[in-house]
Design a protein around this motif. Structure first.
Motif, PDB file in Angstrom:
ATOM      1  N   VAL A 264       0.824  -1.215   0.000  1.00 35.96           N
ATOM      2  CA  VAL A 264       0.000   0.000   0.000  1.00 35.96           C
ATOM      3  C   VAL A 264       0.861   1.268   0.000  1.00 35.96           C
ATOM      4  O   VAL A 264       0.580   2.198  -0.768  1.00 35.96           O
ATOM      5  CB  VAL A 264      -0.989  -0.008   1.186  1.00 35.96           C
ATOM      6  N   PRO A 265       1.925   1.369   0.825  1.00 35.41           N
ATOM      7  CA  PRO A 265       2.752   2.590   0.795  1.00 35.41           C
ATOM      8  C   PRO A 265       3.370   2.859  -0.580  1.00 35.41           C
ATOM      9  O   PRO A 265       3.398   4.004  -1.039  1.00 35.41           O
ATOM     10  CB  PRO A 265       3.832   2.323   1.848  1.00 35.41           C
ATOM     11  N   ASP A 266       3.859   1.798  -1.257  1.00 36.12           N
ATOM     12  CA  ASP A 266       4.468   1.997  -2.577  1.00 36.12           C
ATOM     13  C   ASP A 266       3.417   2.359  -3.626  1.00 36.12           C
ATOM     14  O   ASP A 266       3.684   3.161  -4.530  1.00 36.12           O
ATOM     15  CB  ASP A 266       5.226   0.738  -3.007  1.00 36.12           C
ATOM     16  N   VAL A 267       2.233   1.782  -3.509  1.00 36.60           N
ATOM     17  CA  VAL A 267       1.163   2.123  -4.443  1.00 36.60           C
ATOM     18  C   VAL A 267       0.709   3.558  -4.214  1.00 36.60           C
ATOM     19  O   VAL A 267       0.432   4.294  -5.168  1.00 36.60           O
ATOM     20  CB  VAL A 267      -0.016   1.134  -4.310  1.00 36.60           C
ATOM     21  N   LYS A 268       0.635   3.979  -2.953  1.00 35.67           N
ATOM     22  CA  LYS A 268       0.287   5.373  -2.646  1.00 35.67           C
ATOM     23  C   LYS A 268       1.276   6.337  -3.294  1.00 35.67           C
ATOM     24  O   LYS A 268       0.901   7.344  -3.898  1.00 35.67           O
ATOM     25  CB  LYS A 268       0.282   5.600  -1.123  1.00 35.67           C
TER      26      LYS A 268
ATOM     27  N   LYS B 251      -7.168  -0.735  -2.550  1.00 37.93           N
ATOM     28  CA  LYS B 251      -7.782  -1.553  -3.602  1.00 37.93           C
ATOM     29  C   LYS B 251      -6.801  -1.797  -4.743  1.00 37.93           C
ATOM     30  O   LYS B 251      -6.673  -2.922  -5.243  1.00 37.93           O
ATOM     31  CB  LYS B 251      -9.042  -0.859  -4.133  1.00 37.93           C
ATOM     32  N   THR B 252      -6.099  -0.736  -5.171  1.00 33.98           N
ATOM     33  CA  THR B 252      -5.139  -0.879  -6.264  1.00 33.98           C
ATOM     34  C   THR B 252      -3.980  -1.775  -5.859  1.00 33.98           C
ATOM     35  O   THR B 252      -3.488  -2.580  -6.659  1.00 33.98           O
ATOM     36  CB  THR B 252      -4.614   0.502  -6.696  1.00 33.98           C
ATOM     37  N   ALA B 253      -3.531  -1.668  -4.607  1.00 30.98           N
ATOM     38  CA  ALA B 253      -2.455  -2.534  -4.112  1.00 30.98           C
ATOM     39  C   ALA B 253      -2.882  -4.000  -4.157  1.00 30.98           C
ATOM     40  O   ALA B 253      -2.087  -4.885  -4.529  1.00 30.98           O
ATOM     41  CB  ALA B 253      -2.069  -2.134  -2.689  1.00 30.98           C
ATOM     42  N   ALA B 254      -4.131  -4.262  -3.809  1.00 28.11           N
ATOM     43  CA  ALA B 254      -4.645  -5.638  -3.849  1.00 28.11           C
ATOM     44  C   ALA B 254      -4.643  -6.172  -5.280  1.00 28.11           C
ATOM     45  O   ALA B 254      -4.335  -7.353  -5.518  1.00 28.11           O
ATOM     46  CB  ALA B 254      -6.052  -5.676  -3.266  1.00 28.11           C
ATOM     47  N   LEU B 255      -4.960  -5.308  -6.240  1.00 32.67           N
ATOM     48  CA  LEU B 255      -4.957  -5.730  -7.637  1.00 32.67           C
ATOM     49  C   LEU B 255      -3.530  -6.004  -8.120  1.00 32.67           C
ATOM     50  O   LEU B 255      -3.277  -6.996  -8.808  1.00 32.67           O
ATOM     51  CB  LEU B 255      -5.611  -4.665  -8.518  1.00 32.67           C
TER      52      LEU B 255
END
Length: 337
Positions: free
Chosen positions: A19-23, A58-62
């Motif tokens: 999640v931190p990297d996707v953010k 959500k994007t991190a999960a994908l």
């Protein structure tokens, strides 16, 4: 003998599916004024206050669903493309790879070319169709960085390659592997853009969206239009495969927000196809030169599941250019001509 620098630039990918990297990735991507082209205050409020906090998990999960031992598919294939182009071009060329967002950065890649003392630079944004939010953003970033150098070498920018024969042949051959006669309809699903960005690319001010099907044929008025170039790509691939116009649909995916984006939307076309009793769809995604989240997951998984729920049987993705040596032919051609 001149030493020529080649800079390949793709969109980007998080450093990991965390999640931190996707953010971090989404923030850099969506704060680009060419991506969300609204006033800076509104853009910051929207991206930092709403989109990134709510969308990142959500994007991190994908991303975690498509991440494997090679990491991000987009970065994996992009590195292979860089390595193979370097082998093809030889020692008089220095081929660097960058991502518009995150790593490897455009700045670091340009610094490597600077240190290599190249005589000139050819910048190839890896987007077949021109859009301000993709190719335009890459060009602006390169100009911003190089503009601070005291010595600026000659620089050539590749604007688009939406009709390059090698690309058309690869997509056509990839489709043939699935026996196209077994499918009821064909979709050419391109990444979406807000309609306002199409309007801004209409230099005449009186052509874009003024009539139905204004993008259907590429002409002097719409030659810079992302949608028109997308239709051109689809038409060329369909012609190569002998697919009639009534048997394919050009559509656009990955919509963000509620305002009008380029239409028709892929999700709406899926509903239409299911309502008409179509069972098997073959989907091309020629806005991408490497398979990524939008192809490997959005089309292969999400659209396939949606179509089945509506009564269809199967959505089959035609894979992208990826490792095909003919794409290296294309890149070599762009590098030298």
């Amino acid at each position: 003998m001149q030493k020529i620098g080649i800079l390949l630039v793709n969109l980007g990918t998080p450093d990991s599916p965390s999640v931190p990297d996707v953010k971090k990735y989404l923030k850099q991507f969506l704060l680009d004024k060419r991506v969300i082209d609204i006033p800076a205050f509104n853009r910051n409020l929207l991206v930092r206050g709403i989109i990134v906090p709510f969308r990142s998990p959500k994007t991190a999960a994908l991303y975690s669903k498509i991440w494997d031992e090679n990491g991000s598919p987009l970065l994996y294939y992009s590195k292979i493309q860089q390595e193979n182009l370097q082998k093809r071009l030889g020692e008089n060329y220095i081929v660097e790879l960058a991502m518009r967002y995150q790593n490897p950065s455009i700045e670091s890649a340009l610094e490597n070319l600077k240190k290599a003392l190249v005589d000139k630079i050819v910048v190839i944004p890896l987007f077949p169709q021109y859009a301000s939010a993709s190719t335009g953003s890459v060009i602006e970033e390169v100009m911003s960085i190089v503009g601070k150098w005291f010595t600026i070498p000659p620089i050539k920018f590749i604007n688009s390659f939406h009709d390059h024969p090698s690309m058309i042949s690869i997509f056509a051959d990839n489709a043939r592997k699935y026996k196209i006669e077994n499918f009821d309809h064909f979709l050419f699903s391109f990444h979406g853009l807000p309609e306002r960005q199409l309007l801004k690319c209409d230099h005449t001010g009186n052509y874009c969206l003024k009539k139905d099907n204004c993008c259907e044929n590429l002409n002097e008025n719409n030659k810079f239009c992302y949608s028109a170039q997308s239709h051109s790509t689809a038409k060329l691939i369909a012609s190569e495969l002998g697919i009639k116009r009534e048997d394919y649909t050009v559509c656009f995916q990955s919509r963000l927000g509620k305002e009008p984006w380029v239409q028709p939307y892929t999700s709406d076309i899926l509903k239409k196809m299911a309502a008409e009793g179509k069972k098997k769809l073959l989907v091309f995604s020629p806005a991408f030169v490497a398979d990524c989240l939008e192809t490997v997951y959005e089309i292969t998984v999400e659209y396939n599941d949606e179509f089945k729920e509506m009564g269809g049987e199967h959505v089959q993705l035609v894979e992208s250019l990826n490792e095909d040596p003919r794409f290296i032919d294309l890149l070599e051609d762009l590098s030298k001509n």
